[in-house]
Design an enzyme around this catalytic site. Structure first.
Site, short mmCIF file in Angstrom:
data_model
loop_
_atom_site.label_atom_id
_atom_site.label_comp_id
_atom_site.label_asym_id
_atom_site.label_seq_id
_atom_site.Cartn_x
_atom_site.Cartn_y
_atom_site.Cartn_z
N VAL A 191 0.82 -1.22 0.00
CA VAL A 191 0.00 0.00 0.00
C VAL A 191 0.85 1.27 0.00
CG1 VAL A 191 -1.95 -1.09 1.16
CG2 VAL A 191 -0.21 0.08 2.54
N LYS A 192 2.17 1.13 0.03
CA LYS A 192 3.03 2.31 0.05
C LYS A 192 3.22 2.87 -1.37
CE LYS A 192 3.88 2.19 4.52
NZ LYS A 192 3.56 0.85 4.99
N ILE A 193 4.09 3.87 -1.49
CA ILE A 193 4.22 4.59 -2.76
C ILE A 193 4.74 3.67 -3.86
CG2 ILE A 193 5.12 6.67 -3.86
CD1 ILE A 193 3.41 7.17 -1.33
#
Length: 389
Positions: A191-193
């Site tokens: 879910v991170k960049i």
């Protein structure tokens, strides 16, 4: 259900992983150092150590700074538990610094007051872990100045913030350059960049810290003759010179990371555009939109709102459940760490950090990801209007 976050996997990513999978190395091959070089270059740091999670990166960062029993680590209460647990892993005690009510990051004013009291009590922290919540950098110049004044080492938890920047104009610098810290930690959770499936990294400009983190991430074992107690017995020789762990990143993860990093700027720009669209679309609703401090450019990992619960019938849990029922995958980042049973058992109580607790009582994270469509965002906004009416 529209999730609050979602990875973006393209054919180039699949091809990169398949190429690694069919190569001679699945682990400890050429792709991990190549990924480290990409990270170090992007962060404008001298060194980068890639590992299997940001939690591992936090742990080896604490180890490299010599955190141990009898020492103290401070972090923010509004973070994931890993930002605090890394201190416990090292046998240290953990305490917290309350947040700024505007940015929700560690408050320099609260930090200064706590440092003054800690010095008077003879119990200063050894390590400070400010967290760039939601991708917005902390006020690192102020935090760094205080840390230097009181002799405290700094680990930036930038798990949310790869691609974020500090400063403006010629002073604009990427988060991760360690200008205001000893070590910076990144996360590559889906879910991170950008993602490596699971994974993390630590950047630093200190060659000794880089060496210590590499040892800690790989069993404390070295093949470097300069680190051995005597000359190698032969070409096969290695020594364990410290206690370490198996925190190594695989070649498959690194291959995915290299491919994803090609799109970092595009991902951050897409998230920023969605955040700007939310700022306009949510105007007039009974909620507070995120505040962005001047001179800091967020990576926009999360879009955090504060609900207006002073209206009759307004209830955080009801709003959360109603939005989920509408197919909107809202979440809440985060339950203050000091309220978790593990930390309650270590002496923390409700009321210890009132600004963090007030934030939690009204917090809501709404969906934000780089591949979000206009239709997705319109649906989120429509559901918010309906539920908050």
């Amino acid at each position: 259900m529209i999730p609050y976050g979602r990875q973006d996997i393209r054919q180039a990513d699949v091809d990169a992983v398949v190429e690694a999978l069919t190569s001679d190395f699945l682990t400890q091959g050429p792709r991990v150092p190549a990924f480290e070089k990409v990270l170090a270059t992007r962060a404008d740091a001298a060194h980068a150590v890639a590992v299997n999670s940001a939690t591992s990166a936090l742990h080896i960062a604490c180890m490299a700074l010599g955190l141990g029993p009898g020492d103290l680590l401070w972090t923010t209460p509004v973070t994931f538990v890993a930002s605090a647990n890394c201190g416990i892993y090292c046998g240290a005690d953990v305490d917290f610094v309350d947040i700024d009510p505007q940015t929700y990051n560690m408050s320099p004013q609260a930090l200064e007051a706590k440092l003054i009291a800690a010095q008077a009590a003879g119990r200063l922290p050894k390590v400070l872990v400010p967290v760039h919540l939601a991708g917005q950098p902390c006020d690192m110049p102020a935090i760094h100045a205080l840390a230097r004044r009181y002799g405290v080492r700094v680990i930036e938890d930038a798990s949310h913030a790869i691609g974020a920047t500090l400063g403006a104009g010629p002073d604009k610098r990427p988060v991760g350059d360690c200008r205001y810290s000893d070590i910076t930690v990144f996360s590559f959770h889906p879910v991170k960049i950008v993602t490596t499936a699971e994974g993390g990294a630590a950047t630093t400009n200190d060659a000794d810290l880089d060496r210590a983190m590499r040892l800690a991430a790989s069993h404390g074992v070295t093949r470097d003759p300069d680190l051995m107690t005597h000359a190698p017995d032969g070409g096969w020789y290695y020594q364990q010179v410290a206690l370490g762990y198996n925190y190594r990143m695989t070649e498959l993860q690194a291959a995915l990371g290299i491919s994803q990093m090609d799109r970092l700027e595009d991902y951050v720009a897409a998230r920023a555009a969605r955040a700007a669209a939310y700022d306009v679309a949510l105007e007039g609703l009974p909620l507070r939109r995120p505040h962005q401090a001047p001179g800091r450019s967020s990576a926009w990992h999360l879009y955090l709102v504060q609900l207006d619960l002073d209206r009759p019938g307004a209830d955080q849990a009801r709003i959360f459940d109603a939005l989920r029922a509408e197919g909107i995958g809202v979440n809440l980042h985060y339950i203050p760490v000091h309220l978790q049973p593990f930390y309650r058992a270590r002496g923390h109580e409700p009321g210890d950090f009132p600004v963090a607790e007030a934030y939690y009582a009204r917090a809501l994270s709404i969906p934000l990801f780089a591949t979000m469509t206009d239709a997705d965002q319109d649906r989120v906004c429509a559901a918010l209007r309906k539920v908050l009416a």
